[in-house]
Design a protein around this motif. Structure first.
Motif, PDB file in Angstrom:
ATOM      1  N   PRO A  88       0.829  -1.207   0.000  1.00 48.22           N
ATOM      2  CA  PRO A  88       0.000   0.000   0.000  1.00 48.22           C
ATOM      3  C   PRO A  88       0.862   1.256   0.000  1.00 48.22           C
ATOM      4  N   SER A  89       0.399   2.272  -0.712  1.00 50.11           N
ATOM      5  CA  SER A  89       1.121   3.541  -0.680  1.00 50.11           C
ATOM      6  C   SER A  89       0.725   4.261   0.601  1.00 50.11           C
ATOM      7  N   PRO A  90       1.656   4.967   1.214  1.00 48.94           N
ATOM      8  CA  PRO A  90       1.323   5.634   2.467  1.00 48.94           C
ATOM      9  C   PRO A  90       0.266   6.710   2.244  1.00 48.94           C
ATOM     10  N   SER A  91      -0.675   6.779   3.160  1.00 48.58           N
ATOM     11  CA  SER A  91      -1.719   7.784   3.089  1.00 48.58           C
ATOM     12  C   SER A  91      -1.201   9.065   3.743  1.00 48.58           C
ATOM     13  N   THR A  92      -1.543  10.195   3.161  1.00 47.75           N
ATOM     14  CA  THR A  92      -1.087  11.471   3.717  1.00 47.75           C
ATOM     15  C   THR A  92      -2.270  12.389   3.950  1.00 47.75           C
ATOM     16  N   ARG A  93      -2.034  13.443   4.688  1.00 47.23           N
ATOM     17  CA  ARG A  93      -3.058  14.443   4.977  1.00 47.23           C
ATOM     18  C   ARG A  93      -2.414  15.826   5.047  1.00 47.23           C
ATOM     19  N   THR A  94      -3.272  16.822   5.041  1.00 44.78           N
ATOM     20  CA  THR A  94      -2.849  18.207   5.263  1.00 44.78           C
ATOM     21  C   THR A  94      -3.292  18.592   6.666  1.00 44.78           C
ATOM     22  N   ILE A  95      -2.351  19.037   7.467  1.00 53.46           N
ATOM     23  CA  ILE A  95      -2.670  19.505   8.813  1.00 53.46           C
ATOM     24  C   ILE A  95      -2.877  21.010   8.740  1.00 53.46           C
ATOM     25  N   THR A  96      -4.007  21.463   9.246  1.00 48.04           N
ATOM     26  CA  THR A  96      -4.296  22.895   9.287  1.00 48.04           C
ATOM     27  C   THR A  96      -4.451  23.327  10.737  1.00 48.04           C
ATOM     28  N   GLY A  97      -4.215  24.597  10.976  1.00 49.14           N
ATOM     29  CA  GLY A  97      -4.372  25.090  12.329  1.00 49.14           C
ATOM     30  C   GLY A  97      -4.127  26.574  12.436  1.00 49.14           C
ATOM     31  N   THR A  98      -4.110  27.028  13.677  1.00 50.61           N
ATOM     32  CA  THR A  98      -3.931  28.439  13.980  1.00 50.61           C
ATOM     33  C   THR A  98      -2.982  28.587  15.161  1.00 50.61           C
ATOM     34  N   MET A  99      -2.040  29.498  15.034  1.00 50.20           N
ATOM     35  CA  MET A  99      -1.184  29.893  16.149  1.00 50.20           C
ATOM     36  C   MET A  99      -1.742  31.210  16.649  1.00 50.20           C
ATOM     37  N   MET A 138      -2.909  33.439  13.604  1.00 48.23           N
ATOM     38  CA  MET A 138      -2.111  33.225  12.387  1.00 48.23           C
ATOM     39  C   MET A 138      -2.323  31.801  11.884  1.00 48.23           C
ATOM     40  N   PRO A 139      -2.920  31.633  10.708  1.00 42.81           N
ATOM     41  CA  PRO A 139      -3.161  30.282  10.188  1.00 42.81           C
ATOM     42  C   PRO A 139      -1.892  29.634   9.636  1.00 42.81           C
ATOM     43  N   PHE A 140      -1.919  28.300   9.544  1.00 45.92           N
ATOM     44  CA  PHE A 140      -0.839  27.549   8.911  1.00 45.92           C
ATOM     45  C   PHE A 140      -1.408  26.259   8.340  1.00 45.92           C
ATOM     46  N   GLN A 141      -0.638  25.670   7.429  1.00 47.91           N
ATOM     47  CA  GLN A 141      -0.957  24.332   6.949  1.00 47.91           C
ATOM     48  C   GLN A 141       0.333  23.609   6.591  1.00 47.91           C
ATOM     49  N   VAL A 142       0.307  22.299   6.815  1.00 53.16           N
ATOM     50  CA  VAL A 142       1.446  21.441   6.502  1.00 53.16           C
ATOM     51  C   VAL A 142       0.893  20.301   5.655  1.00 53.16           C
ATOM     52  N   THR A 143       1.346  20.194   4.409  1.00 47.27           N
ATOM     53  CA  THR A 143       0.814  19.185   3.493  1.00 47.27           C
ATOM     54  C   THR A 143       1.709  17.949   3.441  1.00 47.27           C
ATOM     55  N   GLY A 144       1.117  16.841   3.018  1.00 42.49           N
ATOM     56  CA  GLY A 144       1.871  15.609   2.793  1.00 42.49           C
ATOM     57  C   GLY A 144       2.323  14.882   4.040  1.00 42.49           C
ATOM     58  N   VAL A 145       1.652  15.101   5.166  1.00 41.67           N
ATOM     59  CA  VAL A 145       2.036  14.428   6.413  1.00 41.67           C
ATOM     60  C   VAL A 145       1.467  13.005   6.399  1.00 41.67           C
ATOM     61  N   PRO A 146       2.320  11.978   6.530  1.00 44.38           N
ATOM     62  CA  PRO A 146       1.819  10.603   6.512  1.00 44.38           C
ATOM     63  C   PRO A 146       0.901  10.326   7.706  1.00 44.38           C
ATOM     64  N   THR A 147      -0.088   9.482   7.496  1.00 47.76           N
ATOM     65  CA  THR A 147      -0.987   9.087   8.580  1.00 47.76           C
ATOM     66  C   THR A 147      -0.528   7.751   9.144  1.00 47.76           C
ATOM     67  N   GLY A 148      -1.126   7.352  10.244  1.00 47.53           N
ATOM     68  CA  GLY A 148      -0.895   6.016  10.767  1.00 47.53           C
ATOM     69  C   GLY A 148       0.015   5.909  11.965  1.00 47.53           C
ATOM     70  N   ASP A 149       0.754   6.952  12.314  1.00 46.83           N
ATOM     71  CA  ASP A 149       1.575   6.895  13.521  1.00 46.83           C
ATOM     72  C   ASP A 149       0.644   7.210  14.699  1.00 46.83           C
ATOM     73  N   ARG A 150       1.005   6.780  15.874  1.00 44.30           N
ATOM     74  CA  ARG A 150       0.123   7.011  17.019  1.00 44.30           C
ATOM     75  C   ARG A 150       0.151   8.463  17.490  1.00 44.30           C
ATOM     76  N   PHE A 151       1.360   9.046  17.533  1.00 43.02           N
ATOM     77  CA  PHE A 151       1.523  10.420  18.001  1.00 43.02           C
ATOM     78  C   PHE A 151       2.344  11.233  17.014  1.00 43.02           C
ATOM     79  N   TYR A 152       2.083  12.537  17.000  1.00 47.05           N
ATOM     80  CA  TYR A 152       2.844  13.490  16.207  1.00 47.05           C
ATOM     81  C   TYR A 152       3.114  14.699  17.094  1.00 47.05           C
ATOM     82  N   ALA A 153       4.160  15.459  16.760  1.00 44.34           N
ATOM     83  CA  ALA A 153       4.446  16.705  17.467  1.00 44.34           C
ATOM     84  C   ALA A 153       4.449  17.833  16.450  1.00 44.34           C
ATOM     85  N   VAL A 154       3.907  18.979  16.858  1.00 46.42           N
ATOM     86  CA  VAL A 154       3.882  20.172  16.016  1.00 46.42           C
ATOM     87  C   VAL A 154       4.643  21.255  16.765  1.00 46.42           C
TER      88      VAL A 154
END
Length: 150
Positions: free
Chosen positions: A30-41, A110-126
């Motif tokens: 399977p190819s890794p699934s990715t997502r775009t993380i959006t948010g606000t600082m 202040m908005p931000f977005q990070v594209t192409g982040v792989p899914t499936g790990d239990r935890f992530y840090a921003v």
């Protein structure tokens, strides 16, 4: 009686080889699934004299030590192993009423977005502009995240 046509065995093997799948049997990887993380600082404690809707960023009030929170500042996402899996940037923010305290208290969002982040790990840090990592579970990154300072 009809004439019989014989096909040489070598031709049969050649045709069989041309039609076969060179991949080994089984499921394709399977190819890794990715997502775009959006948010606000959000910078808390913005001066009440600023009107809602005005453009803002941390450098607007550099005397408070937030000048690194400006458009273009890096937003880095790492996986549970500490590997960088995505990088984005802060965008120009806008002054908003503080949703917790209400008027006349203001924030700079202040908005931000990070594209192409792989899914499936239990935890992530921003981490925004080396201000320290904030941990999130995988499921939490499917909706906009909110970070704040001040």
């Amino acid at each position: 009686m009809r004439p019989r046509h014989t096909i040489p065995a070598a031709l049969v093997l050649l045709l069989a080889a041309c039609g076969s799948n060179p991949e080994p049997a089984g499921e394709p990887s399977p190819s890794p699934s990715t997502r775009t993380i959006t948010g606000t600082m959000t910078i808390q404690g913005w001066p009440s004299g600023w009107n809602v809707g005005l453009e803002c960023h941390g450098g607007s009030l550099s005397r408070r030590g937030w000048d690194d929170l400006s458009p273009g500042a890096q937003v880095v996402v790492t996986d549970s192993g500490g590997k960088t899996v995505g990088v984005g940037t802060l965008e120009l923010g806008s002054v908003r009423a503080d949703t917790e305290l209400g008027e006349p208290f203001k924030v700079c969002a202040m908005p931000f977005q990070v594209t192409g982040v792989p899914t499936g790990d239990r935890f992530y840090a921003v981490e925004v502009a080396r201000r320290g990592k904030v941990q999130f579970e995988d499921a939490q990154l499917g909706i906009p995240i909110h970070l704040s300072i001040g």
